[in-house]
Design a protein around this motif. Structure first.
Motif, PDB file in Angstrom:
ATOM      1  N   ALA A  16       0.806  -1.228   0.000  1.00 16.41           N
ATOM      2  CA  ALA A  16       0.000   0.000   0.000  1.00 16.41           C
ATOM      3  C   ALA A  16       0.838   1.277   0.000  1.00 16.41           C
ATOM      4  O   ALA A  16       0.531   2.226  -0.736  1.00 16.41           O
ATOM      5  CB  ALA A  16      -0.972   0.004   1.179  1.00 16.41           C
ATOM      6  N   ASN A  17       1.890   1.338   0.781  1.00 13.06           N
ATOM      7  CA  ASN A  17       2.714   2.546   0.841  1.00 13.06           C
ATOM      8  C   ASN A  17       3.382   2.817  -0.507  1.00 13.06           C
ATOM      9  O   ASN A  17       3.378   3.946  -0.999  1.00 13.06           O
ATOM     10  CB  ASN A  17       3.756   2.432   1.950  1.00 13.06           C
ATOM     11  CG  ASN A  17       4.451   3.748   2.205  1.00 13.06           C
ATOM     12  OD1 ASN A  17       3.812   4.783   2.357  1.00 13.06           O
ATOM     13  ND2 ASN A  17       5.770   3.713   2.248  1.00 13.06           N
ATOM     14  N   ALA A  18       3.956   1.790  -1.108  1.00 16.17           N
ATOM     15  CA  ALA A  18       4.606   1.954  -2.416  1.00 16.17           C
ATOM     16  C   ALA A  18       3.584   2.337  -3.486  1.00 16.17           C
ATOM     17  O   ALA A  18       3.864   3.185  -4.342  1.00 16.17           O
ATOM     18  CB  ALA A  18       5.329   0.671  -2.806  1.00 16.17           C
ATOM     19  N   LEU A  19       2.405   1.748  -3.442  1.00 19.11           N
ATOM     20  CA  LEU A  19       1.359   2.080  -4.412  1.00 19.11           C
ATOM     21  C   LEU A  19       0.936   3.540  -4.276  1.00 19.11           C
ATOM     22  O   LEU A  19       0.721   4.228  -5.282  1.00 19.11           O
ATOM     23  CB  LEU A  19       0.148   1.162  -4.237  1.00 19.11           C
ATOM     24  CG  LEU A  19       0.396  -0.324  -4.494  1.00 19.11           C
ATOM     25  CD1 LEU A  19      -0.837  -1.136  -4.157  1.00 19.11           C
ATOM     26  CD2 LEU A  19       0.836  -0.584  -5.910  1.00 19.11           C
ATOM     27  N   ALA A  20       0.851   4.009  -3.036  1.00 17.48           N
ATOM     28  CA  ALA A  20       0.486   5.410  -2.805  1.00 17.48           C
ATOM     29  C   ALA A  20       1.548   6.350  -3.353  1.00 17.48           C
ATOM     30  O   ALA A  20       1.232   7.361  -3.994  1.00 17.48           O
ATOM     31  CB  ALA A  20       0.266   5.655  -1.307  1.00 17.48           C
ATOM     32  N   LYS A  21       2.811   6.038  -3.123  1.00 19.29           N
ATOM     33  CA  LYS A  21       3.896   6.879  -3.632  1.00 19.29           C
ATOM     34  C   LYS A  21       3.890   6.924  -5.156  1.00 19.29           C
ATOM     35  O   LYS A  21       4.081   7.981  -5.763  1.00 19.29           O
ATOM     36  CB  LYS A  21       5.247   6.375  -3.125  1.00 19.29           C
ATOM     37  CG  LYS A  21       5.481   6.649  -1.660  1.00 19.29           C
ATOM     38  CD  LYS A  21       6.825   6.114  -1.205  1.00 19.29           C
ATOM     39  CE  LYS A  21       7.032   6.386   0.271  1.00 19.29           C
ATOM     40  NZ  LYS A  21       8.319   5.870   0.752  1.00 19.29           N
ATOM     41  N   LEU A  22       3.657   5.790  -5.787  1.00 20.26           N
ATOM     42  CA  LEU A  22       3.603   5.749  -7.244  1.00 20.26           C
ATOM     43  C   LEU A  22       2.376   6.491  -7.775  1.00 20.26           C
ATOM     44  O   LEU A  22       2.443   7.135  -8.821  1.00 20.26           O
ATOM     45  CB  LEU A  22       3.626   4.303  -7.736  1.00 20.26           C
ATOM     46  CG  LEU A  22       4.969   3.600  -7.583  1.00 20.26           C
ATOM     47  CD1 LEU A  22       4.814   2.090  -7.759  1.00 20.26           C
ATOM     48  CD2 LEU A  22       5.987   4.153  -8.567  1.00 20.26           C
TER      49      LEU A  22
END
Length: 103
Positions: A16-22
């Motif tokens: 979730a964190n990486a998806l949000a950053k992307l």
């Protein structure tokens, strides 16, 4: 689907964190909590999210697709979003994410 440098797999809550950053790079700022909530809502036969993860590094891209049935067309998949980290664009990761959806 995998390459010697990365693997493509279904998104999981831990992403979730990486998806949000992307998503922010795509022009849609959001939070990890919001992404996690949406991932839970998308756990159906009609939605799929795949990520590209570089081994020993992390998630560097994602694609979301959903099934769509319209009166004027047959059932088909529509891309809801596709993003590859700006550092890894032109690497073929986006193409591999698209191929995964086609399968």
């Amino acid at each position: 689907m995998s390459n010697s440098n990365y693997v493509i797999r279904r998104a999981i809550a831990h992403d979730a964190n990486a998806l949000a950053k992307l998503s922010h790079q795509l022009g849609y700022p959001t939070t990890a909590n919001a992404v996690l909530h949406r991932l839970v809502q998308m756990q159906s036969a009609n939605h799929v999210v795949y990520v590209a993860k570089i081994l020993n590094f992390g998630v560097v891209g994602w694609i979301h697709a959903h099934l769509c049935l319209l009166l004027q067309t047959n059932l088909h998949a529509e891309i809801g979003g596709l993003v590859v980290d700006e550092k890894y664009r032109e690497s073929g990761i986006g193409r591999q994410l698209l191929l995964q959806i086609e399968q």
